[in-house]
Motif scaffolding. Structure first.
Motif, PDB file in Angstrom:
ATOM      1  N   THR A  67       0.819  -1.221   0.000  1.00 58.35           N
ATOM      2  CA  THR A  67       0.000   0.000   0.000  1.00 58.35           C
ATOM      3  C   THR A  67       0.847   1.263   0.000  1.00 58.35           C
ATOM      4  N   TYR A  69       2.136   2.098   2.794  1.00 56.84           N
ATOM      5  CA  TYR A  69       2.057   2.438   4.213  1.00 56.84           C
ATOM      6  C   TYR A  69       2.569   1.298   5.099  1.00 56.84           C
ATOM      7  N   HIS A 110      -6.615   7.502   5.445  1.00 52.08           N
ATOM      8  CA  HIS A 110      -6.703   6.482   6.492  1.00 52.08           C
ATOM      9  C   HIS A 110      -7.188   7.057   7.805  1.00 52.08           C
ATOM     10  N   PRO A 114     -10.980   5.285   6.390  1.00 50.52           N
ATOM     11  CA  PRO A 114     -10.093   4.125   6.207  1.00 50.52           C
ATOM     12  C   PRO A 114     -10.673   3.068   5.266  1.00 50.52           C
ATOM     13  N   CYS A 117      -9.702   4.130   1.885  1.00 46.57           N
ATOM     14  CA  CYS A 117      -8.257   3.961   1.717  1.00 46.57           C
ATOM     15  C   CYS A 117      -7.925   2.483   1.469  1.00 46.57           C
ATOM     16  N   CYS A 118      -8.512   1.583   2.272  1.00 46.35           N
ATOM     17  CA  CYS A 118      -8.269   0.142   2.071  1.00 46.35           C
ATOM     18  C   CYS A 118      -8.799  -0.304   0.711  1.00 46.35           C
ATOM     19  N   ARG A 121      -6.331   1.101  -1.947  1.00 49.56           N
ATOM     20  CA  ARG A 121      -4.926   0.680  -1.894  1.00 49.56           C
ATOM     21  C   ARG A 121      -4.737  -0.818  -1.659  1.00 49.56           C
ATOM     22  N   LYS A 122      -5.849  -1.514  -1.356  1.00 47.43           N
ATOM     23  CA  LYS A 122      -5.751  -2.971  -1.199  1.00 47.43           C
ATOM     24  C   LYS A 122      -6.719  -3.712  -2.136  1.00 47.43           C
ATOM     25  N   CYS A 202      -0.801  -1.803   7.913  1.00 49.53           N
ATOM     26  CA  CYS A 202      -0.128  -0.544   7.584  1.00 49.53           C
ATOM     27  C   CYS A 202       0.192   0.209   8.885  1.00 49.53           C
ATOM     28  N   TRP A 220      -6.728  -0.545  13.360  1.00 47.77           N
ATOM     29  CA  TRP A 220      -7.738   0.507  13.243  1.00 47.77           C
ATOM     30  C   TRP A 220      -8.296   0.838  14.638  1.00 47.77           C
TER      31      TRP A 220
HETATM   32  S1  SF4 Z   1      -4.778  -0.280   6.583  1.00 46.83           S
HETATM   33 FE1  SF4 Z   1      -6.163   0.453   4.990  1.00 46.83          FE
HETATM   34  S2  SF4 Z   1      -6.750   2.496   5.757  1.00 46.83           S
HETATM   35 FE2  SF4 Z   1      -4.895   1.965   6.816  1.00 46.83          FE
HETATM   36  S3  SF4 Z   1      -3.240   2.872   5.581  1.00 46.83           S
HETATM   37 FE3  SF4 Z   1      -3.511   0.700   4.953  1.00 46.83          FE
HETATM   38  S4  SF4 Z   1      -4.839   0.789   3.205  1.00 46.83           S
HETATM   39 FE4  SF4 Z   1      -5.054   2.750   4.279  1.00 46.83          FE
END
Ligand code: SF4
Length: 241
Positions: A67, A69, A110, A114, A117-118, A121-122, A202, A220
């Protein structure tokens, strides 16, 4: 190679209820390789499976969702695994760098979003990778005792979300089983596990846990979110198992 039918998946799940992780992986390799994939975040469980695959079929495709991160310790673990097993885990990247992504959204998503973002990026990069690699089955390292959601998983199941057979060879292992296996075979693992990070994702969304806290309490933290969306079990009536 033909895709697995729901009847075959159901039968395999029944057959492997009491099987060892290696037996489940052996079947997965015989049935699906080379269209077999493993996605790993290099957690302790994933490292155990990589070790097993190094003995069963080291050419199994293994990917990591990079990601941008991830902790430096996680990236370094990929290199240690390569040195130990000769297995090069392939990084799957999002379309944008962290700097581009944060500039596009006026800051890091994030913090406030979040899930988005997930997803960006995922989940999306994973979907693109699945289209390119076209696996029929994939391997995950989830354990039943990690979350209430994961309790619902099966050893062999249909992954409705990604339209693949999903093998969960460590589903019935405990945390103790994982660490006993790691120490027995001196398997490389993330040093953050020794600093009270039982579950590592991350860096912005992972903190160490305090004594007595749930293992995933550091993921999280302070948010309802407990999964990145990859291992949420989705079963519709008449579909999947
Ligand atoms: S866990 Fe998810 S929300 Fe957090 S930085 Fe990674 S991709 Fe983004």
């Amino acid at each position: 190679m033909r895709p697995a039918s729901l009847d075959e998946i159901r039968a395999a799940n029944e057959r492997f209820q009491l099987a060892s992780p290696q037996e489940i992986l052996q079947w997965g390799v015989e049935r699906f390789f080379p269209r077999l994939l493993m996605a790993t975040a290099f957690g302790a469980e994933g490292c155990c499976i990589i070790h097993m695959l190094s003995e069963i079929q080291p050419a199994t495709k293994i990917i990591n969702l990079e990601t941008g991160y991830q902790f430096p310790e996680t990236l370094e673990l990929r290199e240690r695994i390569k040195a130990r097993y000769g297995i090069e885990v392939e990084y799957i990247y999002p379309e944008t760098t962290v700097a581009e992504y944060e500039a596009e959204h006026g800051g890091p998503l994030h913090v406030l979003r979040p899930d988005q973002c997930c997803y960006d990026r995922k989940v999306l990069p994973l979907r693109r990778a699945l289209q390119r690699l076209a696996p029929l089955a994939w391997i995950s390292a989830i354990r039943k005792d990690q979350t209430a959601e994961r309790q619902k998983a099966d050893v062999v199941q249909w992954d409705q979300k990604f339209q693949l057979v999903k093998l969960n060879p460590l589903l019935n292992w405990t945390k103790k089983d994982v660490w006993a296996f790691i120490h027995r075979y001196n398997i490389p693992y993330n040093p953050l596990h020794d600093q009270n990070y039982p579950s590592i994702g991350c860096w912005p969304c992972t903190r160490p846990v305090a004594p007595g806290e749930d293992d995933r309490a550091g993921r999280w933290a302070g948010k309802v979110k407990k999964e990145c969306g990859l291992h949420v079990v989705e079963v519709k009536d008449g579909e999947g198992i």
